[in-house]
Design a protein around this motif. Structure first.
Motif, short mmCIF file in Angstrom:
data_model
loop_
_atom_site.label_atom_id
_atom_site.label_comp_id
_atom_site.label_asym_id
_atom_site.label_seq_id
_atom_site.Cartn_x
_atom_site.Cartn_y
_atom_site.Cartn_z
N ALA A 1 17.15 -48.46 -4.88
CA ALA A 1 16.04 -48.06 -5.75
C ALA A 1 16.18 -46.59 -6.13
O ALA A 1 15.97 -46.21 -7.30
CB ALA A 1 14.70 -48.30 -5.05
N GLU A 2 16.54 -45.76 -5.16
CA GLU A 2 16.76 -44.34 -5.44
C GLU A 2 17.91 -44.16 -6.43
O GLU A 2 17.81 -43.36 -7.36
CB GLU A 2 17.07 -43.61 -4.13
CG GLU A 2 17.43 -42.14 -4.29
CD GLU A 2 16.27 -41.28 -4.74
OE1 GLU A 2 16.52 -40.18 -5.28
OE2 GLU A 2 15.10 -41.70 -4.55
N ASP A 3 18.99 -44.91 -6.24
CA ASP A 3 20.12 -44.81 -7.16
C ASP A 3 19.73 -45.24 -8.57
O ASP A 3 20.07 -44.56 -9.56
CB ASP A 3 21.27 -45.70 -6.68
CG ASP A 3 21.86 -45.23 -5.36
OD1 ASP A 3 21.58 -44.09 -4.95
OD2 ASP A 3 22.60 -46.02 -4.74
N MET A 4 19.03 -46.34 -8.69
CA MET A 4 18.65 -46.85 -10.01
C MET A 4 17.71 -45.89 -10.72
O MET A 4 17.80 -45.69 -11.94
CB MET A 4 18.02 -48.23 -9.88
CG MET A 4 17.87 -48.97 -11.20
SD MET A 4 17.30 -50.68 -10.97
CE MET A 4 17.56 -51.32 -12.63
N TRP A 5 16.81 -45.29 -9.96
CA TRP A 5 15.87 -44.32 -10.51
C TRP A 5 16.60 -43.05 -10.97
O TRP A 5 16.48 -42.62 -12.10
CB TRP A 5 14.82 -43.99 -9.46
CG TRP A 5 13.92 -42.84 -9.78
CD1 TRP A 5 14.03 -41.57 -9.32
CD2 TRP A 5 12.76 -42.86 -10.63
NE1 TRP A 5 13.02 -40.78 -9.82
CE2 TRP A 5 12.23 -41.55 -10.63
CE3 TRP A 5 12.14 -43.85 -11.37
CZ2 TRP A 5 11.09 -41.20 -11.35
CZ3 TRP A 5 10.99 -43.51 -12.10
CH2 TRP A 5 10.48 -42.21 -12.08
N ARG A 6 17.40 -42.48 -10.06
CA ARG A 6 18.02 -41.18 -10.32
C ARG A 6 19.06 -41.24 -11.43
O ARG A 6 19.21 -40.29 -12.21
CB ARG A 6 18.67 -40.66 -9.03
CG ARG A 6 19.28 -39.27 -9.17
CD ARG A 6 19.72 -38.75 -7.82
NE ARG A 6 18.58 -38.56 -6.93
CZ ARG A 6 17.82 -37.47 -6.92
NH1 ARG A 6 18.06 -36.48 -7.77
NH2 ARG A 6 16.81 -37.36 -6.08
N TYR A 7 19.77 -42.36 -11.52
CA TYR A 7 20.84 -42.46 -12.51
C TYR A 7 20.48 -43.38 -13.67
O TYR A 7 21.33 -44.00 -14.29
CB TYR A 7 22.13 -42.91 -11.82
CG TYR A 7 22.53 -41.97 -10.71
CD1 TYR A 7 22.91 -40.66 -10.97
CD2 TYR A 7 22.48 -42.39 -9.38
CE1 TYR A 7 23.24 -39.78 -9.94
CE2 TYR A 7 22.80 -41.53 -8.34
CZ TYR A 7 23.17 -40.23 -8.63
OH TYR A 7 23.49 -39.36 -7.61
N SER A 8 19.19 -43.46 -13.95
CA SER A 8 18.70 -44.32 -15.03
C SER A 8 19.04 -43.78 -16.41
O SER A 8 19.06 -44.54 -17.39
CB SER A 8 17.18 -44.47 -14.92
OG SER A 8 16.56 -43.18 -15.01
N GLY A 9 19.25 -42.48 -16.51
CA GLY A 9 19.52 -41.87 -17.80
C GLY A 9 18.37 -41.04 -18.33
O GLY A 9 18.51 -40.40 -19.38
N VAL A 10 17.24 -41.00 -17.63
CA VAL A 10 16.16 -40.10 -18.04
C VAL A 10 16.60 -38.67 -17.74
O VAL A 10 17.47 -38.43 -16.90
CB VAL A 10 14.82 -40.42 -17.36
CG1 VAL A 10 14.35 -41.82 -17.71
CG2 VAL A 10 14.91 -40.26 -15.85
N SER A 11 16.01 -37.72 -18.41
CA SER A 11 16.42 -36.33 -18.27
C SER A 11 16.09 -35.77 -16.89
O SER A 11 15.20 -36.27 -16.20
CB SER A 11 15.74 -35.47 -19.34
OG SER A 11 14.36 -35.36 -19.07
N GLN A 12 16.81 -34.72 -16.52
CA GLN A 12 16.52 -34.05 -15.27
C GLN A 12 15.10 -33.49 -15.26
O GLN A 12 14.42 -33.51 -14.23
CB GLN A 12 17.53 -32.91 -15.03
CG GLN A 12 17.37 -32.19 -13.71
CD GLN A 12 17.54 -33.11 -12.50
OE1 GLN A 12 18.32 -34.07 -12.55
NE2 GLN A 12 16.82 -32.83 -11.43
N GLU A 13 14.66 -33.02 -16.41
CA GLU A 13 13.29 -32.49 -16.52
C GLU A 13 12.26 -33.57 -16.22
O GLU A 13 11.26 -33.33 -15.54
CB GLU A 13 13.05 -31.90 -17.91
CG GLU A 13 13.85 -30.65 -18.23
CD GLU A 13 15.30 -30.94 -18.58
OE1 GLU A 13 16.09 -29.98 -18.67
OE2 GLU A 13 15.65 -32.13 -18.78
#
Length: 363
Positions: free
Chosen positions: A149-161
């Protein structure tokens, strides 16, 4: 249809595709570890893709769209949808572990993950305890779902901001759901009869990560202001608790064809729900013997006739009607948060429909 024009009814199907793609993308890495691991992970994949209403991602998307995320255009809508799809992996972790804790045999009308693995151990005549194998493998698969879940969230493509804006609800949600599960388990051991503590379980084990935090996450990704986020959270808290109260009623009086679990499962498992606590409190005033029968019987029998008797005591106490009234009150108060909160009309209409769907009678 383009993501920017998605109706909420289309979100579950899109989430399914995102989850399937996520598992496919990790297949080689899992296969490299070894075929037994790949086979075990196939049980998790089947569970994640094999059912569920995708309520949490739907609310996450509603928070993003309702807070004007599509109009602002700062985030890729496809990336946002991938991000909120990660909520289903947290849900998978919670359900797999919850079924182990409750010693549940079925989920959604199928064997629970640990029971499926246990049966497979027996069918293949593997070495050691089949029960321990099923439990231990399912614990690890639940852990893997939480990590993924953490991986999918963090590397989803949404901006760092956007990830920074949403960090507080993401961190808070994971603490709340695990803490709520711990509280639920401990209240059973303590033989709790506290309505207030049962309500805390409803808030943190279910409401927070089912509705309140998904809305908060979506709104944060959209860059919503504090007033909008507070409105979403107030709605999510109240409607989420009402949603759990409906589930509590189904756990005692529900049709197994609807719930996917045996009738009276909450009574068999000894759940210290608000329904139970309310019933004991009411019976203590009108039928002390009935109150004692209920408090000593819950979690102590799997006999269908005895479980029906406990359900009759709850119904006769008036607790069922009291909880129905609570559901109506919480649904109404939740919807009030959407008034004059800067949320667009389409989102208000959608959230109103979702609230009624989540809390409606289903028996």
């Amino acid at each position: 249809m383009a993501t920017t024009h998605l109706e909420l009814s289309e979100i579950p199907q899109r989430v399914e595709r995102n989850l399937a793609a996520f598992f496919d993308a990790r297949a080689d890495a899992i296969a490299a570890i070894g075929e037994p691991v790949a086979h075990a992970v196939s049980h998790l994949q089947a569970f994640v893709l094999g059912g569920g209403k995708r309520v949490r991602p739907t609310y996450g998307w509603a928070g993003f769209a309702g807070a004007g995320g599509l109009e602002r255009g700062a985030e890729d809508p496809d990336a946002v949808l991938r991000a909120v799809s990660a909520l289903e992996l947290i849900q998978a972790c919670a359900l797999v572990h919850d079924d182990i804790i409750d010693a549940s045999d079925t989920r959604r009308g199928n064997p629970t993950v640990h029971r499926a693995l246990e049966a497979e151990h027996r069918d293949r005549d593997l070495l050691g305890s089949a029960e321990a194998y099923g439990t231990n493998a399912a614990i690890l698969l639940g852990d893997l779902a939480l990590a993924w879940a953490e991986d999918m969230w963090r590397y989803s493509g949404v901006s760092q901001e956007a990830l920074v804006r949403a960090a507080e609800p993401w961190v808070g949600m994971r603490t709340e759901v695990i803490g709520g599960q711990l509280l639920d388990m401990m209240l059973e051991s303590l033989r709790s009869e506290s309505v207030e503590m049962a309500n805390r379980v409803n808030r943190y084990k279910t409401a927070a990560y089912t509705i309140e935090r998904p809305l908060h996450l979506g709104a944060a990704l959209a860059g919503a202001d504090e007033a909008t986020i507070n409105a979403f959270r107030g709605y999510g808290r109240d409607v989420g608790i009402a949603f759990q109260l409906r589930d509590d009623l189904l756990g005692v009086f529900g049709d197994p064809a609807i719930t996917g679990k045996p009738a009276g499962d909450d009574l068999r498992e000894g759940k210290r729900t608000e329904l139970f606590a309310t019933a004991v409190g009411l019976l203590a005033e009108t039928d002390p013997d009935g109150a004692e029968e209920l408090r000593t019987g819950i979690g102590q029998t799997a006999d269908d006739a005895k479980l029906r008797r406990l359900a009759q005591l709850i119904r006769g106490s008036g607790a069922e009607d009291a909880v129905e009234q609570r559901i109506e009150q919480l649904t109404a108060s939740g919807l009030e948060y959407l008034e004059d909160a800067g949320i667009n009309d389409a989102a208000v209409d959608a959230l109103t429909a979702l609230a009624h769907k989540a809390t409606a009678r289903r028996k």
